[in-house]
Scaffold this motif. Structure first.
Motif: not given
Length: 228
Positions: A1-21
């Protein structure tokens, strides 16, 4: 569960970065000298990593587990899952997102909360026109392990819109503040001119206008001439 949560957090961080750019690229394309606001992009990355990823990860897990336990028909189950995301998870995310962005911008809690109240209806309305359709496809055609990735890919477009909403609000606020400042300067100038139009009569300490003073002086001169 912790691994899935970390994956979701990292993916969201990267893609929100792309969205703002993408948003900055779209809104500043008419300004050749405009530079990428990396500080703002970092704020969106932090919001994706700390808020969007964890909140929606939990929302998808709750929707899948709770609805599966109810043993509903496929269509009713799908409708309930979409409703959980749209009417429970998404409002919680927005209610956390706007104050967090305000605090990261250096605003106080009062200012951040006020802006959240102003922006929440616009963002939620935009999400209401976008996310239900995405989530219907997501729940109907993708496995639970894939749903967060699908949501994040679709989130690039919505986060671009969210970034644009915040940017237009900032521009509108700056314009209003400038207009307020100009009106304040004009009021001060009017007060100064109003004071200059008056003078103090030494005998009675009464404020009278220059026009009235000239009329009284002229009337006094006529009276003196008549007496002579």
């Amino acid at each position: 569960m912790a691994l899935a949560l970390g994956k979701s957090a990292i993916t969201s961080g990267v893609l929100m970065t792309v969205g703002d750019i993408l948003c900055q690229g779209i809104t500043t394309r008419s300004s050749p000298n405009a530079k990428l606001d990396l500080t703002r992009t970092a704020r969106f990355a932090a919001a994706g990593f700390l808020l969007h990823g964890p909140i929606f990860h939990a929302g998808f897990r709750v929707a899948d587990k709770r609805v599966a336990a109810l043993a509903l028909t496929p269509r009713l189950g799908l409708a309930l899952k979409v409703s959980i995301l749209q009417f429970a998870t998404f409002p919680v995310y927005l209610a956390a997102f706007f104050p967090a962005m305000g605090m990261m911008e250096g605003r106080g809690w009062s200012s951040s909360s006020k802006r959240s109240i102003e922006l929440f209806p616009k963002a939620y309305t935009a999400g209401l026109c976008f996310w239900p359709f995405v989530n219907i496809v997501n729940f109907a055609y993708f496995r639970p392990s894939q749903r967060m990735v699908v949501a994040n890919v679709a989130g690039i477009f919505f986060n671009t819109a969210l970034s644009f909403i915040i940017l237009t609000h900032q521009i509108s606020r700056k314009k209003q503040n400038k207009e307020t400042e100009v009106r304040g300067e004009m009021d001060v100038q009017d007060e100064r001119e109003e004071k200059l139009r008056f003078e103090v009569v030494p005998q009675g300490r009464v404020l009278i206008g220059y026009g009235a003073a000239r009329n009284i002086e002229s009337w006094s001169c006529r009276m003196k001439n008549e007496n002579l």
